[in-house]
Write a protein that holds these residues in place. Structure first.
Motif, short mmCIF file in Angstrom:
data_model
loop_
_atom_site.label_atom_id
_atom_site.label_comp_id
_atom_site.label_asym_id
_atom_site.label_seq_id
_atom_site.Cartn_x
_atom_site.Cartn_y
_atom_site.Cartn_z
N GLU A 210 0.85 -1.20 0.00
CA GLU A 210 0.00 0.00 0.00
C GLU A 210 0.87 1.24 0.00
OE1 GLU A 210 -4.17 1.11 2.08
OE2 GLU A 210 -2.53 0.63 3.48
N VAL A 211 0.47 2.22 -0.80
CA VAL A 211 1.17 3.49 -0.90
C VAL A 211 0.15 4.60 -0.68
CG1 VAL A 211 2.42 5.06 -2.44
CG2 VAL A 211 2.90 2.60 -2.50
N ASP A 212 0.51 5.56 0.16
CA ASP A 212 -0.44 6.63 0.50
C ASP A 212 0.14 7.99 0.15
OD1 ASP A 212 -2.56 8.07 1.45
OD2 ASP A 212 -2.06 7.81 3.57
N GLY A 213 -0.02 8.39 -1.09
CA GLY A 213 0.37 9.73 -1.50
C GLY A 213 1.86 10.00 -1.45
N VAL A 214 2.66 9.13 -2.05
CA VAL A 214 4.12 9.27 -2.05
C VAL A 214 4.58 9.96 -3.33
CG1 VAL A 214 6.30 7.98 -2.19
CG2 VAL A 214 4.55 7.32 -0.53
N PHE A 215 5.54 10.88 -3.19
CA PHE A 215 6.12 11.53 -4.36
C PHE A 215 7.15 10.59 -4.99
CE2 PHE A 215 9.67 13.94 -6.21
CZ PHE A 215 9.01 14.61 -7.23
N VAL A 216 7.07 10.43 -6.32
CA VAL A 216 8.03 9.61 -7.07
C VAL A 216 8.62 10.50 -8.15
CG1 VAL A 216 8.41 7.48 -8.35
CG2 VAL A 216 6.55 7.59 -6.67
N ALA A 217 9.94 10.68 -8.11
CA ALA A 217 10.61 11.54 -9.09
C ALA A 217 10.46 10.98 -10.50
CB ALA A 217 12.09 11.67 -8.72
N GLU A 218 10.44 11.85 -11.47
CA GLU A 218 10.25 11.46 -12.87
C GLU A 218 11.24 10.37 -13.29
OE1 GLU A 218 8.60 11.55 -16.66
OE2 GLU A 218 7.99 13.03 -15.15
N ALA A 219 12.50 10.50 -12.88
CA ALA A 219 13.52 9.53 -13.29
C ALA A 219 13.29 8.15 -12.71
CB ALA A 219 14.91 10.04 -12.89
N MET A 220 12.47 8.06 -11.69
CA MET A 220 12.19 6.77 -11.05
C MET A 220 10.91 6.15 -11.61
SD MET A 220 14.76 6.48 -9.10
CE MET A 220 14.35 5.13 -7.99
N THR A 221 10.48 6.64 -12.75
CA THR A 221 9.29 6.11 -13.40
C THR A 221 9.61 5.76 -14.85
OG1 THR A 221 8.34 8.15 -14.33
CG2 THR A 221 7.96 7.73 -11.98
N LEU A 222 8.74 4.95 -15.43
CA LEU A 222 8.94 4.54 -16.83
C LEU A 222 7.58 4.35 -17.48
CD1 LEU A 222 11.00 3.71 -19.00
CD2 LEU A 222 10.90 1.38 -18.10
N ALA A 223 7.37 5.02 -18.60
CA ALA A 223 6.12 4.90 -19.33
C ALA A 223 6.03 3.54 -20.00
CB ALA A 223 5.99 6.01 -20.37
N VAL A 224 4.88 2.91 -19.93
CA VAL A 224 4.67 1.63 -20.60
C VAL A 224 4.87 1.77 -22.10
CG1 VAL A 224 2.90 -0.09 -21.17
CG2 VAL A 224 3.19 0.66 -18.80
N ALA A 225 4.54 2.92 -22.64
CA ALA A 225 4.72 3.15 -24.07
C ALA A 225 6.18 3.01 -24.50
CB ALA A 225 4.20 4.53 -24.44
N ALA A 226 7.11 3.20 -23.56
CA ALA A 226 8.53 3.08 -23.87
C ALA A 226 9.01 1.64 -23.89
CB ALA A 226 9.36 3.88 -22.86
N LEU A 227 8.12 0.70 -23.53
CA LEU A 227 8.48 -0.70 -23.41
C LEU A 227 7.86 -1.56 -24.49
CD1 LEU A 227 8.04 -1.04 -19.53
CD2 LEU A 227 10.16 -0.60 -20.81
N ALA A 228 7.43 -0.92 -25.58
CA ALA A 228 6.74 -1.64 -26.65
C ALA A 228 7.68 -2.33 -27.62
CB ALA A 228 5.83 -0.68 -27.41
N GLY A 229 8.99 -2.16 -27.43
CA GLY A 229 9.99 -2.72 -28.33
C GLY A 229 10.83 -1.61 -28.93
N GLY A 230 12.12 -1.84 -29.07
CA GLY A 230 13.02 -0.82 -29.56
C GLY A 230 13.75 -0.15 -28.41
N PRO A 231 14.57 0.87 -28.71
CA PRO A 231 15.36 1.53 -27.67
C PRO A 231 14.50 2.05 -26.52
CG PRO A 231 16.10 2.22 -29.84
CD PRO A 231 14.84 1.41 -30.05
N THR A 232 15.02 1.94 -25.31
CA THR A 232 14.36 2.41 -24.10
C THR A 232 15.23 3.49 -23.47
OG1 THR A 232 15.49 0.77 -22.74
CG2 THR A 232 13.36 0.12 -23.71
N PRO A 233 14.74 4.18 -22.45
CA PRO A 233 15.60 5.17 -21.77
C PRO A 233 16.92 4.58 -21.29
CG PRO A 233 13.33 5.49 -21.12
CD PRO A 233 13.35 4.24 -21.95
N GLY A 234 16.92 3.29 -20.95
CA GLY A 234 18.15 2.66 -20.47
C GLY A 234 19.11 2.24 -21.55
#
Length: 407
Positions: A210-234
């Motif tokens: 359970e998570v209750d209103g936690v801030f997550v920095a942009e760099a600690m997130t990854l869009a699912v759209a970036a995982l569809a195949g091909g180059p990723t942020p990593g």
């Protein structure tokens, strides 16, 4: 099980092949002790500390972790093969091994800042997950997101220092629609709720978080759209094609090897018993009965077919990624279809052997009842629900849009 299916791809041996072979030797060596420990694993409802240490010491959690972080960076098929091997001992252990290993692979696709934050502190750190997107809600704020929700089925969470939690990002402007995103949180940012009391895969510790209103920095997130195949942020720091695979299209193969090894163990045990045991009813040797022979043939054919589907799919996916080919939607839904179908074959094999074993299979002290329960639990995962995966494949084949928005 024929050794040939566990070998690396045919052809000239490479450093990667040698690393694979050495790692497989270590994995096979763990099977007897992990099997002896299976009852305790079920009692604890999570991995025993000595099992975690065994897996760490063998380097198995790091089979698809980038080399720059000290991982083995093996091909994607390793997730199937090593889960297959460890599930010969205990499906719960194999489930957590495959699941937690795959998160090192996924972290390799995140922004380098996220990778460094985790691996510079502890390259062995385990990362749990729950990819149930509707369970989490996030709002975009300056510099990141505020996340809240309660997620089920976070396998291995008690052993993990981090967690990948899926959520839906809402916008104040309804015209912007919604976005699926994965959030990487430190253990200090979520609460573990002890909910895992299950009939199968009892030792996976798949509790709620359970998570209750936690801030997550942009760099600690990854869009699912970036995982569809091909180059990723990593990809900037991890150029291997392994980190350009379509994640959710191949998702079933992260865990499908667990069903494979569990079914193979069930078959191996059944054959061993049939070779030596006589029928309680008429003292006929079980191995001499045609019905026994036919069931062995049918179960083994299902398992071999499942193994062929799983391994060939993963090997082809790597070949496509190396060639820069990104699968279209028809291919992606086929990958999901075949992953579910292969696991269903394993479940059918275990059910067949359980039924053929008669009253012997009912003993709570034997491995067979655990293998049966684990097979049903594995098959209950949505990735292996053939009605769901088959329906979506059929929709796309008929020219209708995919219902799976993560592909």
């Amino acid at each position: 099980m024929p050794d040939v299916v566990r070998k690396p791809q045919a052809g000239v041996r490479s450093e990667r092949d040698d690393a694979y072979a050495a790692m497989m030797v270590r994995a096979k060596a763990l099977v007897p002790q992990l099997r002896d420990r299976s009852s305790r694993t079920e009692e604890l409802r999570r991995l025993p500390s000595e099992t975690e240490r065994d897996l760490h010491d063998a380097g198995l959690f790091r089979i698809v972790q980038p080399k720059r972080a000290g991982g083995s960076e093996l091909d994607y098929v390793a997730l199937v093969d090593f889960a297959d091997t460890i599930a010969l001992a205990d499906a719960s252990v194999a489930w957590n091994l495959a699941n937690l290993s795959s998160h090192h692979w996924m972290l390799g696709m995140f922004d380098r800042r996220a990778q460094d934050l985790v691996w510079n502190q502890d390259a062995d750190a385990l990362i749990a997950s729950s990819f149930v997107f509707p369970a989490g809600r996030a709002n975009k704020v300056d510099g990141g997101y505020v996340l809240r929700g309660r997620w089920p089925f976070s396998s291995g969470v008690d052993s993990s220092a981090w967690n990948m939690l899926a959520g839906v990002v809402s916008s104040d402007d309804e015209a912007d629609g919604i976005e699926y995103r994965i959030f990487l949180l430190n253990r200090s940012d979520y609460r573990i709720i002890d909910t895992w009391n299950a009939a199968g895969l009892r030792g996976t510790g798949s509790n709620d978080v359970e998570v209750d209103g936690v801030f997550v920095a942009e760099a600690m997130t990854l869009a699912v759209a970036a995982l569809a195949g091909g180059p990723t942020p990593g990809s900037a720091v991890n150029p291997n094609a392994l980190y350009a695979l379509p994640v959710f299209s191949l998702f079933p193969y992260v865990l499908s090897g667990v069903a494979l090894g569990n079914a193979q163990a069930c078959l191996d045990d059944y054959i061993d018993v049939a070779r030596h045991r006589a029928s309680t009813y008429n003292r006929a040797k079980l191995g001499d009965l045609q019905s026994t022979q036919i069931k062995i043939a049918e179960a083994s054919a299902k398992i071999d077919a499942a193994r062929l589907i799983m391994r060939s799919t993963c090997i082809q996916a790597m070949a496509d990624a190396r060639a820069g080919r990104i699968p279209d939607m028809a291919t992606k839904t086929r990958l999901r279809r075949d992953g579910a179908f292969a696991v269903n074959l394993c479940t059918e094999a275990v059910s067949l052997l359980f039924s053929a074993s008669g009253a012997r299979g009912l003993s709570t002290t034997g491995a067979l009842q655990r293998q049966f329960r684990d097979a049903q639990a594995i098959n209950s995962h949505i990735a292996f629900n053939f009605d769901a995966q088959g329906t979506n494949y059929g929709r796309v084949a008929l020219g209708l849009p995919s219902e799976n928005l993560t592909l």
